[in-house]
Every structure is written in C-alpha cells, then in structure tokens.
Design an enzyme around this catalytic site. Structure first.
Site, PDB file in Angstrom:
ATOM      1  N   ARG A  92      16.762  68.514 -27.584  1.00 30.72           N
ATOM      2  CA  ARG A  92      15.375  68.286 -27.195  1.00 30.72           C
ATOM      3  C   ARG A  92      14.552  67.766 -28.368  1.00 30.72           C
ATOM      4  NH1 ARG A  92      13.646  67.135 -22.653  1.00 30.72           N
ATOM      5  NH2 ARG A  92      11.407  67.216 -22.581  1.00 30.72           N
ATOM      6  N   CYS A 116      18.514  71.826 -23.137  1.00 30.81           N
ATOM      7  CA  CYS A 116      19.058  72.656 -22.053  1.00 30.81           C
ATOM      8  C   CYS A 116      18.515  72.212 -20.696  1.00 30.81           C
ATOM      9  CB  CYS A 116      18.668  74.117 -22.283  1.00 30.81           C
ATOM     10  SG  CYS A 116      19.564  74.901 -23.618  1.00 30.81           S
ATOM     11  N   ILE A 123       7.796  64.444 -20.721  1.00 32.97           N
ATOM     12  CA  ILE A 123       7.153  64.298 -22.035  1.00 32.97           C
ATOM     13  C   ILE A 123       5.825  63.534 -21.911  1.00 32.97           C
ATOM     14  CG2 ILE A 123       9.288  64.506 -23.377  1.00 32.97           C
ATOM     15  CD1 ILE A 123       9.197  61.442 -23.776  1.00 32.97           C
ATOM     16  N   ASP A 124       5.251  63.587 -20.703  1.00 32.72           N
ATOM     17  CA  ASP A 124       4.008  62.837 -20.459  1.00 32.72           C
ATOM     18  C   ASP A 124       2.875  63.231 -21.409  1.00 32.72           C
ATOM     19  OD1 ASP A 124       4.336  65.255 -18.804  1.00 32.72           O
ATOM     20  OD2 ASP A 124       2.266  64.857 -18.223  1.00 32.72           O
ATOM     21  N   GLN A 125       2.805  64.508 -21.779  1.00 29.97           N
ATOM     22  CA  GLN A 125       1.701  64.942 -22.652  1.00 29.97           C
ATOM     23  C   GLN A 125       1.869  64.412 -24.082  1.00 29.97           C
ATOM     24  OE1 GLN A 125      -1.077  66.634 -21.288  1.00 29.97           O
ATOM     25  NE2 GLN A 125       0.109  65.936 -19.526  1.00 29.97           N
ATOM     26  N   ASP A 304      11.820  82.197 -23.363  1.00 26.17           N
ATOM     27  CA  ASP A 304      13.135  82.199 -24.029  1.00 26.17           C
ATOM     28  C   ASP A 304      13.763  83.588 -24.106  1.00 26.17           C
ATOM     29  OD1 ASP A 304      12.780  79.530 -24.336  1.00 26.17           O
ATOM     30  OD2 ASP A 304      12.537  79.545 -26.508  1.00 26.17           O
ATOM     31  N   ARG A 396      24.098  76.382 -30.502  1.00 29.09           N
ATOM     32  CA  ARG A 396      22.957  75.527 -30.828  1.00 29.09           C
ATOM     33  C   ARG A 396      21.807  76.347 -31.392  1.00 29.09           C
ATOM     34  NH1 ARG A 396      20.870  73.573 -25.995  1.00 29.09           N
ATOM     35  NH2 ARG A 396      19.138  73.341 -27.417  1.00 29.09           N
TER      36      ARG A 396
HETATM   37  C1  UD1 Z   1       9.654  74.698 -26.569  1.00 27.12           C
HETATM   38  C2  UD1 Z   1      10.866  75.445 -27.082  1.00 27.12           C
HETATM   39  C3  UD1 Z   1      11.576  76.144 -25.931  1.00 27.12           C
HETATM   40  C4  UD1 Z   1      10.616  77.011 -25.139  1.00 27.12           C
HETATM   41  C5  UD1 Z   1       9.362  76.238 -24.750  1.00 27.12           C
HETATM   42  C6  UD1 Z   1       8.306  77.120 -24.115  1.00 27.12           C
HETATM   43  C7  UD1 Z   1      11.532  74.023 -28.935  1.00 27.12           C
HETATM   44  C8  UD1 Z   1      12.548  73.090 -29.482  1.00 27.12           C
HETATM   45  N1  UD1 Z   1      11.766  74.483 -27.674  1.00 27.12           N
HETATM   46  O1  UD1 Z   1      10.152  73.706 -25.671  1.00 27.12           O
HETATM   47  O2  UD1 Z   1      12.596  76.951 -26.497  1.00 27.12           O
HETATM   48  O3  UD1 Z   1      11.242  77.453 -23.955  1.00 27.12           O
HETATM   49  O4  UD1 Z   1       8.783  75.612 -25.910  1.00 27.12           O
HETATM   50  O5  UD1 Z   1       7.962  78.156 -24.959  1.00 27.12           O
HETATM   51  O6  UD1 Z   1      10.574  74.380 -29.578  1.00 27.12           O
HETATM   52  N2  UD1 Z   1       5.326  69.997 -20.078  1.00 27.12           N
HETATM   53  C9  UD1 Z   1       4.772  68.955 -19.362  1.00 27.12           C
HETATM   54  N3  UD1 Z   1       4.587  67.767 -20.017  1.00 27.12           N
HETATM   55  C10 UD1 Z   1       4.916  67.576 -21.315  1.00 27.12           C
HETATM   56  C11 UD1 Z   1       5.477  68.644 -22.035  1.00 27.12           C
HETATM   57  C12 UD1 Z   1       5.672  69.852 -21.395  1.00 27.12           C
HETATM   58  O7  UD1 Z   1       4.459  69.105 -18.186  1.00 27.12           O
HETATM   59  O8  UD1 Z   1       4.715  66.478 -21.830  1.00 27.12           O
HETATM   60  C13 UD1 Z   1       5.540  71.309 -19.414  1.00 27.12           C
HETATM   61  C14 UD1 Z   1       7.014  71.678 -19.312  1.00 27.12           C
HETATM   62  O9  UD1 Z   1       7.614  71.116 -18.172  1.00 27.12           O
HETATM   63  C15 UD1 Z   1       6.960  73.194 -19.266  1.00 27.12           C
HETATM   64  C16 UD1 Z   1       5.742  73.520 -20.137  1.00 27.12           C
HETATM   65  O10 UD1 Z   1       4.971  72.321 -20.219  1.00 27.12           O
HETATM   66  O11 UD1 Z   1       6.692  73.640 -17.971  1.00 27.12           O
HETATM   67  C17 UD1 Z   1       6.071  74.007 -21.524  1.00 27.12           C
HETATM   68  O12 UD1 Z   1       6.850  73.026 -22.189  1.00 27.12           O
HETATM   69  P1  UD1 Z   1       6.835  72.870 -23.772  1.00 27.12           P
HETATM   70  O13 UD1 Z   1       5.953  73.908 -24.359  1.00 27.12           O
HETATM   71  O14 UD1 Z   1       6.580  71.450 -24.085  1.00 27.12           O
HETATM   72  O15 UD1 Z   1       8.328  73.199 -24.155  1.00 27.12           O
HETATM   73  P2  UD1 Z   1       9.215  72.483 -25.248  1.00 27.12           P
HETATM   74  O16 UD1 Z   1       8.378  72.085 -26.406  1.00 27.12           O
HETATM   75  O17 UD1 Z   1      10.115  71.475 -24.611  1.00 27.12           O
END
Ligand code: UD1
Length: 417
Positions: A92, A116, A123-125, A304, A396
């Site tokens: 990721r 995972c 990754i829209d945000q 997590d 990992r």
């Molecule tokens: C990080 C952690 C992961 C943890 C998660 C939430 C890392 C490498 N991974 O993942 O272990 O489970 O935080 O605590 O640090 N979302 C959107 N648009 C976006 C980005 C996110 O809708 O552009 C949503 C996701 O679908 C999800 C939520 O926001 O429902 C949280 O995601 P995010 O906090 O971004 O998780 P990660 O950074 O991928």
C-alpha cells in the site's frame, strides 16, 4: 511459500520487545527523499514492507544502507523515474512516493498501490489534495501521472480522515509555495511521527495529532536523525496474545497512551494488566466478560486490532459484537475461527461472537496481515497443531514473530512448503 506451525496450550512468559512502527516506517522511508542530504531513521523494523521500499529506493538510485535497526538514506543522486506496477503493487505504502516525488520534483509517475485486500481502498482523497496544490492528475488504466509547474499551498478538507491521504498531502505540501491547511486530517500517532521527521528536516508543520494540520512551505529540507515510534499495533497484538495465554508477559518498549482504547477494553473484560511507563505486563485472567467494540479512527478502537481482538472475544462468556466501520472486507478470518470452533456470525459489517468456546487446531489461511495475527492468537490457545499458510502477509508487518513468540514459550515454527 512459507507456513507457520503452532502447537497451542503453552503459557507465554518473559519479555517481548516491540519493534518500530510499520505504518510510520513505510511513510518515513519515502519521505526521506525530500531531504537534500543524508538522513538516518532508526528503530525501523526488518519486515518485508520496509525491504520493498528499499528496493524502490535502489531503483530510483537513492543510496540506502540498512544497519541492524536503522536505515541511512541519501537521496542526492535520485533519478525521478516511473515506478513500475510490479513495485507499486507490492504494498500500500508505495503511494507515499507519489507525495514525496511530487513534493520534491513536481512530478510523480506510478501505478495504483497494492496492500491487503481489506476493502476497495480508493485514493481519491490523496489525488484531491494533490490537485488542490496545483497538480494535474492523469490516469491511464492503473497508471497515475501527477504533475505541476509549481505547487502552491491550499486549504484542503478531507471527506474522510484518511491516514494515507493526510501523510501524502503533507509530503507534497512541505515544499509548496505558501501555506497549506489540511482540515479533517487523521490524528494517528504515526502522523505525528511523520510530521516530527519533516520538521527535523526543516519543514514547518504544526497541528499534527489534531484534525487541522498547517504547513508553511520551505525551499530546502536538510538531513536529520529520526526515531520511529513503537508499533502500537504489534504491541496490541501481543497484549491480546498475553490476555489469551500470558503469565506475566511483559510487552516492552511501548507508548501505553497509544493503546488506550485497547487497554480499556482489555480491562473491561477482566484481563490483568500491570502498567509501566513504557511497558505493560499482561496475564490471562479467569472468566472474561463479553463486550462490544466498534472500530474508529484514532483515538477510537483501531481497525488493525479488531481481528486479533475477535479471537479474544471467542474466550469471553456471552455475546460480544464487533462493528467494523473502516474497511468493508475485514472479516476474512472469521470462517477460519469458526472452523477452529468459534461461534461467530457476520451480518453486514457486524460480527456477533458467542463464547466462550474451546478452539481446536486446523489448517487455516492468513488472508491478510491482521487476519494472520488473529489466527496466530487462536493457534496459541487451540488444542493441537495449527498450520497457517499465506504467512507472507504476516511477515509484512510483524518483525521476527517466530523468534519473539518462541522466546516467551510458544511452540511456533516457520517452514517452507
Ligand atoms: C492506514 C494503515 C492501515 C489502517 C488504516 C486505518 C498504513 C500503511 N496503513 O491505511 O493499517 O488499517 O490506516 O487506520 O498506514 N479512504 C477513502 N479515500 C481515500 C483514502 C481513504 O475513501 O483517498 C477511506 C478508506 O476506504 C477507508 C478509510 O478512508 O475506509 C480509512 O483509510 P486510510 O486511513 O486512508 O487507510 P490507509 O492509509 O490506507
């Protein structure tokens, strides 16, 4: 392919030293390329995710040297090239190269990241943040070209407080002209750790750890020395294992404040905890009470830890509930726990657990990293020898898991198949 062989029923006693945070390290390594000189990051866990990021550094011609717990990174000769799908898909956190390369060179080309399979993981945000800073994003199939003539500070409101988007926008904004404000930012301790690193390099970031982060762009970032915070998820996972079968198991080198939501739930069900300033001693208690958890952004109960905590709930008397609000596909460990003897039903995003039930060893699959931790936890108390396949997911994120658990009395072996 590796598998883990765990024979349950042994008490865990002694000390487990917690490693540096995976989720911090995987952002700090890409962030290091923003510096003009050499940086040293210490307390970096030796796990496959950090190894892959070092492979990407090598590919970009960034000098990096791994000592036992630290990495020295010198980005002086970096070549800003397209990062192939093979690299991007491996984890990721490859996406932090988007923010870091954009922040330093005004251009990043790479593919949709891996990680995972716990949800669609958009990754829209991240992209919305880059665009607000003045970048143009072009998407061809899975390939993202993100480019700007010059990045300019902006006000960015995140629709969800995403950890990844908050960090990626910080990386892109630290050298942008003027002031950036990220509203509804994520507040996880890892965000504070990254902001501290950026500030150690000379950036001007304030408010990390709150929902409003302010960044004033600077022209240059310099070398520094930085320490990764302890991994609160690794610590939480071992605390849960200690609650299942610990006898004065010391979880050492931690920041207990980062684990408050878990600690209060452990106390609520009846786990015996002895709190220190940088450790917790955990012992298995008797007659655990059932409870409910709902995952939430920090400081709420971490998604997590939801999966390993579910294993603990199978040993609580009565009906417990787990509501998962962050990831839509984070119950993949449940069918395996049920095969081992747990009574769990899942409806929509809620798992209902009826306990307590004796668990029996089975052959199970670690479908993702934390599902793996849930199955290791179950195997430690199951009767017989559990075989866990897809162990690569576990490796990992958990440094030396076999050695750490063996050293406190678990019967655990890893072997190639
Ligand atoms: C990080 C952690 C992961 C943890 C998660 C939430 C890392 C490498 N991974 O993942 O272990 O489970 O935080 O605590 O640090 N979302 C959107 N648009 C976006 C980005 C996110 O809708 O552009 C949503 C996701 O679908 C999800 C939520 O926001 O429902 C949280 O995601 P995010 O906090 O971004 O998780 P990660 O950074 O991928």
């Amino acid at each position: 392919m590796k598998l883990l062989e765990i024979t349950g029923g042994n008490q865990l006693t002694g000390t487990i030293r917690i490693s540096g945070s995976k989720n911090s390290s995987v952002a700090l390594i890409p962030a290091a390329i923003l510096s003009d000189d050499e940086v040293t990051i210490c307390n970096v866990p030796e796990i496959s995710d950090t190894d892959v990021l070092c492979d990407i550094l090598n590919y970009l011609n960034v000098e990096n040297k791994r000592a036992s717990e630290s990495i020295v990174i010198n980005p002086k000769n970096l070549e800003n090239k397209e990062i192939s799908e093979t690299y991007s898909k491996k984890l990721r956190a490859s996406y932090y190269f988007m923010g870091a390369l954009l922040g330093k060179y005004n251009k990043a080309v790479m593919f949709f990241p891996g990680g995972c399979p716990i949800g669609t993981r958009p990754i829209d945000q991240h992209l919305k943040g880059f665009e607000a800073l003045g970048a143009k994003v072009t998407i061809e199939k899975n390939k993202y070209t993100i480019e700007a003539d010059q990045l300019k500070g902006a006000n960015i409101y995140l629709d969800v407080p995403s950890v990844g988007a908050t960090i990626n926008i910080m990386l892109a904004a630290v050298k942008a002209e003027g002031k950036t404000i990220i509203e509804n930012a994520a507040k996880e301790p890892e965000i504070v750790n990254i902001a501290t690193f950026l500030n150690n390099m000379g950036a001007k970031v304030t408010g990390a750890g709150t929902s409003t982060i302010k960044i004033t762009g600077v022209k240059h970032l310099k070398g520094c020395f930085h320490e990764v915070i302890p991994d609160r998820i690794e610590a939480g996972s071992y605390l849960i294992m200690g609650a299942l079968c610990g006898n004065r198991l010391k979880i050492d080198n931690i920041i207990p404040e980062h684990l408050e939501s878990l600690i209060s739930k452990l106390t609520e069900i009846g786990v015996e905890l002895e709190m220190g300033t940088d450790y917790i001693i955990v012992s298995k208690g008797e007659n655990y009470k059932s409870t409910s958890i709902k995952t939430a952004v920090y400081p709420g109960f971490p998604t997590d830890l939801q999966q390993p905590f579910t294993t603990l709930l199978t040993q609580c008397n009565g009906k417990s509930k787990v509501v998962e609000t962050i990831w839509e596909n984070r119950f993949m460990h449940i069918p395996y726990l049920c095969e081992m003897g747990a009574d769990i039903t899942v409806k929509n995003q809620t798992a209902t657990i009826i306990g307590s039930n004796k668990l029996t060893a089975k052959e199970v699959v670690a479908t993702d990293l934390r599902a793996g931790a849930a199955l290791v936890s179950a195997a430690l108390i199951a009767e017989g020898t559990t075989l866990i396949t897809n162990v690569e997911h576990i490796l990992r994120g958990y440094e030396s898991i076999v050695e750490k658990l063996s050293s406190v009395g678990a019967k655990i072996k890893s072997r190639e198949i």
